[in-house]
Enzyme design. Structure first.
Site, short mmCIF file in Angstrom:
data_model
loop_
_atom_site.label_atom_id
_atom_site.label_comp_id
_atom_site.label_asym_id
_atom_site.label_seq_id
_atom_site.Cartn_x
_atom_site.Cartn_y
_atom_site.Cartn_z
N LYS A 1 8.16 1.22 -33.06
CA LYS A 1 6.75 1.38 -32.53
C LYS A 1 5.79 1.21 -33.73
O LYS A 1 5.97 1.73 -34.80
CB LYS A 1 6.27 2.70 -31.74
CG LYS A 1 7.18 2.83 -30.38
CD LYS A 1 6.94 4.04 -29.69
CE LYS A 1 7.98 3.93 -28.37
NZ LYS A 1 7.64 5.13 -27.59
N GLY A 2 4.69 0.58 -33.47
CA GLY A 2 3.68 0.50 -34.29
C GLY A 2 2.71 1.34 -34.24
O GLY A 2 2.47 2.30 -33.59
N ALA B 1 8.67 -3.01 -25.73
CA ALA B 1 9.32 -3.80 -26.33
C ALA B 1 10.24 -3.17 -27.36
O ALA B 1 9.88 -2.12 -28.06
CB ALA B 1 8.26 -4.65 -27.26
N PRO B 2 11.38 -4.13 -27.65
CA PRO B 2 12.33 -3.39 -28.56
C PRO B 2 11.83 -3.42 -30.18
O PRO B 2 11.26 -4.06 -30.23
CB PRO B 2 13.65 -4.18 -28.43
CG PRO B 2 12.98 -5.41 -27.94
CD PRO B 2 11.86 -5.08 -26.85
N GLY B 3 12.20 -2.44 -30.93
CA GLY B 3 12.15 -2.33 -32.09
C GLY B 3 11.17 -1.03 -32.65
O GLY B 3 10.92 -0.10 -31.63
N LYS C 1 0.47 -7.01 -26.39
CA LYS C 1 0.09 -6.18 -27.22
C LYS C 1 -1.39 -5.53 -26.97
O LYS C 1 -2.37 -6.51 -26.85
CB LYS C 1 -0.10 -6.84 -28.53
CG LYS C 1 1.08 -7.50 -28.93
CD LYS C 1 1.23 -8.46 -30.25
CE LYS C 1 0.84 -7.59 -31.62
NZ LYS C 1 1.46 -8.36 -32.85
N ASP D 1 0.04 -17.18 -33.13
CA ASP D 1 -1.32 -17.49 -32.45
C ASP D 1 -1.40 -16.65 -31.39
O ASP D 1 -0.12 -16.22 -31.05
CB ASP D 1 -1.35 -18.91 -32.06
CG ASP D 1 -2.68 -19.32 -31.60
OD1 ASP D 1 -3.82 -18.38 -31.83
OD2 ASP D 1 -2.90 -20.37 -30.60
#
Length: 448
Positions: A187-188, A183-185, A204, A239
């Site tokens: 990284k967590g 996913a773009p963005g 996720k 949610d």
């Protein structure tokens, strides 16, 4: 097919129709001022619908689902206005006064406003749905852009929603050929996120090992997601659907994504022939990460979205939720322009936090020290440090400071804690406050 809605033909005046409708949906509590509410509805309805409907036609009907929808402090009458092939969704929110009377707070028209009320970011409704599938069909006609799985979930039928989501996901996967990608963005540290370009959801998974300085376990992260599932999300937390042993076509996964999954969560994936099994995954509606949204936003959009960002933080806090990590990348922007929090690994009840001001240094050595010169407990939080969340984005920082600088003050958070401690339950409106009716007596409303 059994009808689950009531029909009110516009046989006479609109006032007469509304009086009958509101009396049919009355509670044992009296209306605060029924005539005032009717006048308010007529005023808005006439202005809003006149360009769209001929209110003099004899085929106009108000159709309303037979039971109220309850959530938080409100009840909602949900329906549509029908004239031949044309229809217009509407919702009447019903609130109550402290003295034990009820009143109509506003009337909302259009699929977009109704969709926000049934958003995936709010706690579930309680509704006595005699035939749930017929309720869902009616609501889906009001909100054609909303997935049916979300409508089931919003009514409290979580298992129905999960089953319907799976069926729709399967149909989508078998009718498309694009590949899953990271996913773009940014990284967590805790979660790895991937998505399909043609799909409106993200997947996720919890990493096997978290990027420092994160110190928690997989079970602790799962507990955070369970907490969100049970909590009042106040319209500000997404949610999720939780799946175990979800099977995908291995060929649909890009090389980059497979490399990422083998690196960060090898214990959660298994390959069996042409299938890739992911042992545990959360599915969530896709949103534009706030940090990415800001990159291409106009000055006007920056102001609007940073106001939303501040409101999201404040409303979560009023619902006794402290987000913890409030970096811009942990918030998303929905298609309606609302800002929603979606990174749950650090959330805690607000009442467990100890908000403090940073003590002033007592001498030059303390002022120049590379580490804090004061003690810091495990639950201590220093709101003055929240300015760091905007590092590198001065436009966002300036807009936020103009509207929500009180968030940097420990007293702001302590005040919220005191209100919660005193038993105050905040009002969370699923619509803009500017839409609310004037509650002046009927004679004043009629003459305004």
């Amino acid at each position: 097919m059994s009808k689950v809605y009531r029909v009110y033909p516009l046989a006479g005046s609109l006032e007469k129709l509304l009086r009958e409708l509101l009396q049919d949906y009355a509670f044992s509590l009296p209306y605060e001022d029924l005539e005032r509410d009717i006048a308010s509805i007529v005023d808005v309805t006439g202005r809003y619908l006149a360009p769209r409907f001929d209110l003099q036609r004899n085929d106009i009907q108000f159709q309303t689902l037979e039971h109220h929808f309850f959530r938080n402090k409100g009840a909602y009458i949900v329906g549509r206005i029908v004239s031949g092939p044309d229809s217009m969704p509407f919702v009447l929110p019903v609130l109550h006064t402290e003295s034990g009377e009820v009143y109509i707070d506003t009337i909302l028209f259009g699929a977009d406003k109704v969709s926000v009320i049934f958003s995936f970011t709010r706690a579930y409704f309680m509704v006595d749905a005699r035939i749930p599938s017929q309720y869902v069909l009616f609501l889906q006609q009001l909100m054609p852009a909303k997935p049916i799985s979300e409508i089931y979930s919003s009514m409290g039928y979580n298992k129905h929603g999960k089953t319907y989501y799976y069926r729709c996901a399967y149909r989508h996967m078998t009718s498309t050929h694009d590949q899953f990608n990271v996913a773009p963005g940014i990284k967590g540290m805790v979660m790895s996120v991937f998505t399909l370009p043609s799909y409106d959801f993200v997947f996720k998974i919890i990493k096997d090992r978290f990027t420092p300085p994160k110190e928690m376990t997989r079970e602790q992260v799962k507990a955070k997601y369970r907490l969100v599932k049970r909590w009042d999300r106040a319209g500000r937390m997404a949610d999720t659907q939780e799946f175990t042993n979800l099977a995908f076509a291995r060929e649909r996964f890009s090389d980059e994504l497979m490399k990422e999954l083998h690196k960060v969560a090898p214990s959660l994936i298994e390959e069996h022939g042409k299938a890739l099994i992911i042992k545990h995954v959360y599915v969530e509606r896709r949103m534009t990460p706030l940090n990415l949204y800001l990159q291409d936003a106009s000055d006007e959009q920056v102001v609007a979205v940073m106001d939303e960002y501040g409101n999201a933080i404040k409303q979560l806090a009023a619902a006794n939720i402290f987000p913890g990590d409030m970096l811009l990348k942990n918030f998303g922007v929905t298609r309606h322009g609302r800002v929603v929090f979606y990174d749950y690994d650090e959330i805690v009840p607000l009442m467990e936090c100890n908000f403090r001001e940073i003590p002033a240094p007592r001498n030059e050595a303390e002022e120049l020290a590379s580490s804090p010169w004061y003690t810091v407990g495990p639950n201590d939080i220093f709101p003055e440090e929240f300015r760091l969340f905007f590092s590198g984005n001065q436009r966002a920082r300036s807009a936020f400071d103009e509207m929500h600088s009180d968030i940097y003050q420990a007293s702001f958070w302590q005040g919220l804690q005191q209100r919660i401690r005193e038993g105050h339950v905040e009002d969370f409106f699923p619509y803009r406050r500017k839409f609310r009716f004037n509650r002046a007596p009927a004679r004043q409303v009629a003459g305004s």
